[in-house]
Design an enzyme around this catalytic site. Structure first.
Site, PDB file in Angstrom:
ATOM      1  CB  ALA A  41      -0.923  -0.015   1.197  1.00  0.00           C
ATOM      2  CD  GLU A 121      -7.362 -14.290 -15.693  1.00  0.00           C
ATOM      3  OE1 GLU A 121      -6.206 -14.052 -15.280  1.00  0.00           O
ATOM      4  OE2 GLU A 121      -7.637 -14.451 -16.878  1.00  0.00           O
ATOM      5  CE  LYS A 123      -1.105  -9.221  -8.678  1.00  0.00           C
ATOM      6  NZ  LYS A 123       0.054  -9.798  -8.008  1.00  0.00           N
ATOM      7  CG  ASP A 125       1.781 -14.256  -3.557  1.00  0.00           C
ATOM      8  OD1 ASP A 125       2.520 -13.626  -4.337  1.00  0.00           O
ATOM      9  OD2 ASP A 125       1.741 -14.057  -2.336  1.00  0.00           O
ATOM     10  NE  ARG A 144       7.963  -9.107 -13.641  1.00  0.00           N
ATOM     11  CZ  ARG A 144       7.209  -8.390 -12.833  1.00  0.00           C
ATOM     12  NH1 ARG A 144       5.983  -8.116 -13.170  1.00  0.00           N
ATOM     13  NH2 ARG A 144       7.659  -7.963 -11.683  1.00  0.00           N
ATOM     14  CE1 TYR A 232      -0.471 -14.124 -16.108  1.00  0.00           C
ATOM     15  CE2 TYR A 232      -0.739 -15.692 -14.322  1.00  0.00           C
ATOM     16  CZ  TYR A 232      -0.014 -14.712 -14.943  1.00  0.00           C
ATOM     17  OH  TYR A 232       1.172 -14.312 -14.403  1.00  0.00           O
ATOM     18  CE  LYS A 320      -1.187  -6.826  -5.389  1.00  0.00           C
ATOM     19  NZ  LYS A 320      -0.129  -6.168  -4.660  1.00  0.00           N
ATOM     20  CB  CYS A 413      26.558   9.138  11.162  1.00  0.00           C
ATOM     21  SG  CYS A 413      26.650   7.424  10.638  1.00  0.00           S
ATOM     22  CB  CYS A 416      31.140   7.308  10.702  1.00  0.00           C
ATOM     23  SG  CYS A 416      30.158   8.591   9.907  1.00  0.00           S
ATOM     24  CB  CYS A 431      25.675   9.510   7.555  1.00  0.00           C
ATOM     25  SG  CYS A 431      27.463   9.372   7.638  1.00  0.00           S
ATOM     26  CB  CYS A 437      30.087   6.627   6.987  1.00  0.00           C
ATOM     27  SG  CYS A 437      28.847   5.716   7.926  1.00  0.00           S
TER      28      CYS A 437
HETATM   29  S1  IVH Z   1      -1.934 -10.757 -16.108  1.00  0.00           S
HETATM   30  C1  IVH Z   1       0.219  -7.364 -18.546  1.00  0.00           C
HETATM   31  N1  IVH Z   1      -3.184 -12.445 -14.539  1.00  0.00           N
HETATM   32  O1  IVH Z   1       0.742 -10.495 -11.094  1.00  0.00           O
HETATM   33  C2  IVH Z   1      -0.366  -8.100 -17.417  1.00  0.00           C
HETATM   34  N2  IVH Z   1      -1.087 -11.616 -13.813  1.00  0.00           N
HETATM   35  O2  IVH Z   1       1.244  -7.685 -10.536  1.00  0.00           O
HETATM   36  C3  IVH Z   1       0.048  -9.516 -17.348  1.00  0.00           C
HETATM   37  N3  IVH Z   1      -0.327 -12.521 -11.673  1.00  0.00           N
HETATM   38  O3  IVH Z   1       3.483 -10.137 -13.256  1.00  0.00           O
HETATM   39  C4  IVH Z   1      -0.300 -10.151 -16.072  1.00  0.00           C
HETATM   40  N4  IVH Z   1      -2.065 -13.828 -11.308  1.00  0.00           N
HETATM   41  O4  IVH Z   1       3.090 -12.436 -12.151  1.00  0.00           O
HETATM   42  C5  IVH Z   1      -2.087 -11.680 -14.699  1.00  0.00           C
HETATM   43  N5  IVH Z   1      -4.378 -13.970 -13.283  1.00  0.00           N
HETATM   44  C6  IVH Z   1      -3.309 -13.221 -13.444  1.00  0.00           C
HETATM   45  C7  IVH Z   1      -2.269 -13.192 -12.483  1.00  0.00           C
HETATM   46  C8  IVH Z   1      -1.175 -12.368 -12.715  1.00  0.00           C
HETATM   47  C9  IVH Z   1      -0.894 -13.416 -10.842  1.00  0.00           C
HETATM   48  C10 IVH Z   1       0.941 -11.848 -11.423  1.00  0.00           C
HETATM   49  C11 IVH Z   1       1.898 -11.833 -12.596  1.00  0.00           C
HETATM   50  C12 IVH Z   1       2.162 -10.386 -12.865  1.00  0.00           C
HETATM   51  C13 IVH Z   1       1.828  -9.763 -11.555  1.00  0.00           C
HETATM   52  C14 IVH Z   1       1.449  -8.309 -11.736  1.00  0.00           C
END
Ligand code: IVH
Length: 689
Positions: A41, A121, A123, A125, A144, A232, A320, A413, A416, A431, A437
């Site tokens: 955030a 979809e 997201k 992790d 990437r 995806y 998020k 500092c 140092c 510093c 330092c």
């Molecule tokens: S689309 C141009 N779809 O989130 C956009 N990304 O914060 C291409 N990620 O680099 C990404 N789930 O590693 C897409 N359903 C999803 C995803 C997803 C996880 C990740 C991905 C991306 C990152 C961006």
């Protein structure tokens, strides 16, 4: 930091410079050291502020602007693969309002008020991966990396049974499929138990376990790890495969990929907002970690028109889930000294579990943040942890203890003893000891050996700290004087590892000029600025000579430096200040004496007729909304400004063009109509009429 935008270009430039440095530091910590410094955030708020200032002061956008950057440079050990289509990141939303803002931005860009259909979809992790299939066969796979270049992990990907080697059924001759590699929560726990029993590395979370398992130089290890993939997205593709994203997901399923079952077509914004809470409720019961929902505009033709801004598409957003919170006691405030001398307050806490992780340390960012939160040692505080980042203190709970005292910023500092100053307009206290330092010298060495710089395999942060503490190395040049016999016999070092380190160092005796410049750790010279300087000056000898001349204010060399497109006077001053110090010059010369520094290639220039031109749009356009037209021109290398002046090269006249058209005529500036612009931009072919 106030919410109002800076009032003058100077204020804006100062703040953009500060944000560039700060965000680069956060990016490095997140991507290279896997040790984030701030919450998502807070990070996002800074990025948004940066973007807002950039759009108010487009002329001040820096070459090292955080908006131009994603991820981190590829690690050593794997060959590099350049992505045919950059692998970018996503903008974040944290509330329904951010989501509707995203929708409105896209509508404005396209000049429409029609609602969009989306696909939502989870997201995932994990880590994103690019898989290229040629004639239906997996040809190569890349991580990437920094977004333009990733690591070649083809052998590792072939070791994952869940990823098809051959596409089922007909497919384009060449297609790049993108998705997320991840590990189930259960599998992660089982892996850690096995690692612990074997005295091997323990992973902090499933994402790190997936990354560590994929990026193995020995693919046989990858084969033993239960990695999964959800497909995806699309990269390059030799023929169209669908007209909508949900249609594309169906094609992916048909070819044999796993596509997340929760992925859903959503007819409008309301449906998308409702989907967010549905997935939020399902989250805890899923076998894998997710940290939000990604929403993509379903129609692929709209995606193509919307394109990208900076590091993220205009057609997708990651919404998020809220961060997890806990309450504990702030036991002590410590001060850390960073590479550029920044003093950062760090909170030591009574350990507490937040979202399944035991936390004993949190960042306090800077002294203004301590004042804003009004926290003291002994206070009960509320802690927040989002994703993988270092936890952050968000509030004090209850009153101060009666015997507590407020935090007093240090004026010297803590390492140092040099004076620590806070320049006006800056939030960071620094510093002034420079490389005298020990803290700065040590951080400087870590930076020097790190990925984007000399990238010395085996000389990571931990090793540098050990060698520095034992006085094996004090300056970068010392690294190149290290001998095997100095390392052998140290705890944890065997003959092979010592020999490998010496070999890795020897390999870096030849280095690209841009890496060399970046490695010097000069303030504000991040990778992008280092590249600009390298391309401009070409050779180390020329650069070094010009920098020394540029120390003189008003000299030709200083003017030339400040005039390099996107370097500007503020960064020029930073370089001049560095070269004004004799010990810095000596350090550079010592290094050039022991290294071979390769000349840089000059920058490629776009061959569009709009490249390098300063242009102005005026009047209404019939076929394109103004933001889209502007984005097209900028992509082709034009600079788009608001008002017509002697510096303008071309004015694009829409319908009812008024005073700007008149001004262009007065100044004798070239003009074209909308159709002329479309031809120059390659949007349509000149019919020759
Ligand atoms: S689309 C141009 N779809 O989130 C956009 N990304 O914060 C291409 N990620 O680099 C990404 N789930 O590693 C897409 N359903 C999803 C995803 C997803 C996880 C990740 C991905 C991306 C990152 C961006």
């Amino acid at each position: 930091m106030s919410d109002a935008l800076p009032g003058t270009p100077i204020e804006a430039a100062v703040e953009l410079a500060r944000l560039a440095t700060l965000l680069a530091e956060y990016d490095r910590a997140y991507h290279e050291q896997d040790a984030p410094l701030v919450t998502d955030a807070a990070y996002d708020a800074l990025r948004r502020r940066n973007a807002a200032i950039e759009s108010a002061f487009p002329d001040l956008v820096r070459p090292d602007s955080p908006s131009h950057r994603v991820g981190a440079a590829p690690a050593g050990g794997f060959a590099k693969i350049r992505h045919a289509v950059p692998m970018l990141s996503l903008d974040n939303a944290f509330a329904a309002e951010d989501f509707t803002d995203f929708v409105e931005r896209a509508q404005r860009f396209l000049g429409t008020s029609q609602p969009f259909a989306f696909v939502g979809e989870p997201k995932i992790d994990g880590l994103s991966i690019s898989l290229t299939y040629i004639d239906g066969q997996l040809a190569f796979a890349a991580t990437r990396g920094d977004g333009s270049e990733g690591e070649d992990v083809t052998a590792n990907i072939r070791a994952i049974p869940a990823i098809p080697q051959t596409l089922r059924g007909p497919a384009p001759a060449r297609i790049e499929i993108r998705g997320e590699v991840f590990m189930d929560k259960q599998a992660f726990l089982a892996l850690n138990a096995a690692q612990e029993a074997a005295h091997q590395k323990i992973f902090a979370n499933p994402r790190n376990a997936a990354a560590g398992s994929l990026r193995q130089l020995d693919a046989a290890i990858t084969a033993q790890r239960p990695l999964r993939l959800f497909a995806y997205a699309m990269g390059e593709c030799s023929a169209p495969v669908a007209t909508t994203h949900h249609g594309y997901l169906e094609r992916l399923r048909g070819w044999g990929f796993d596509v997340n079952d929760l992925s859903t077509q959503l007819p409008n914004t309301e449906a998308a907002i409702a989907f967010q809470s549905r997935v939020g409720t399902a989250r805890a019961g899923l076998a894998y970690d997710i940290d939000g929902v990604v929403y993509k505009i379903d129609a692929l033709d709209l995606q193509a028109r919307l394109g990208f801004v900076g590091r993220a598409p205009r057609w997708a957003i990651a919404w998020k889930f809220p961060a997890e919170r806990a309450t504990t006691v702030l036991e002590k405030i410590d001060i850390q000294v960073g590479r550029t001398g920044a003093l950062t307050p760090v909170a030591w806490l009574t350990p507490v579990g937040v979202g399944g992780v035991l936390v004993s340390r949190a960042t306090l960012h800077n002294e203004d943040e301590i004042a804003r939160l009004d926290v003291r040692e002994g206070d009960v505080v509320e802690l927040q942890r989002a994703g993988d980042v270092i936890p952050q203190i968000v509030a004090r709970i209850g009153d101060h203890r009666p015997d507590s005292t407020p935090f007093v910023p240090l004026t010297t500092c803590p390492v140092c003893g040099s004076p620590a100053h806070r320049a006006s307009g800056e939030v960071v206290r620094r510093c002034t000891g420079g490389l005298v330092c020990p803290a700065q010298a040590e951080e400087h060495l870590i930076h020097f050996a790190s990925r984007g710089a000399f990238d010395i395999e085996g000389l990571g942060e931990k090793t540098v700290r050990e060698f520095f503490a034992d006085k094996l190395i004090a300056t970068p040049a010392d690294i190149f004087r290290l001998r095997e016999d100095q390392i052998l016999g140290r705890e944890g070092w065997g003959e092979l590892s010592a020999r490998n380190l010496i070999a890795a160092i020897a390999q870096r005796r030849t280095i690209a000029l841009e890496r060399f410049i970046y490695a010097l750790g000069i303030r504000r010279i991040g990778e992008a600025n280092a590249r600009l300087l390298a391309r401009h000056y070409g050779s180390v000898a020329h650069w070094r000579a010009q920098m020394e001349l540029a120390v003189q204010i008003g000299s030709e060399a200083r003017e030339a430096l400040g005039n390099i497109l996107r370097i500007g006077p503020a960064i020029a001053t930073e370089l001049a200040d560095f070269f004004a110090v004799a010990s810095n010059r000596a350090r550079v010369d010592e290094l050039t004496g022991v290294l071979t520094i390769k000349d840089a290639e000059p920058e490629a220039i776009s061959d569009s007729p709009l490249a390098g031109k300063t242009i102005v749009f005026t009047g209404g356009l019939a076929t394109l909304a103004r933001p889209e037209a502007k984005a097209i021109a900028e992509r082709l290398g034009a600079k788009v400004t608001e008002s017509v002046s002697k510096k303008t090269d071309l004015v694009i006249l829409g319908t009812d063009a008024g005073s700007k058209a008149k001004k262009a005529a007065e100044l004798g500036i070239a003009t074209v109509d909308e159709s002329g612009f479309r031809i120059m931009a390659g949007l349509e072919v000149n019919s020759g009429a």
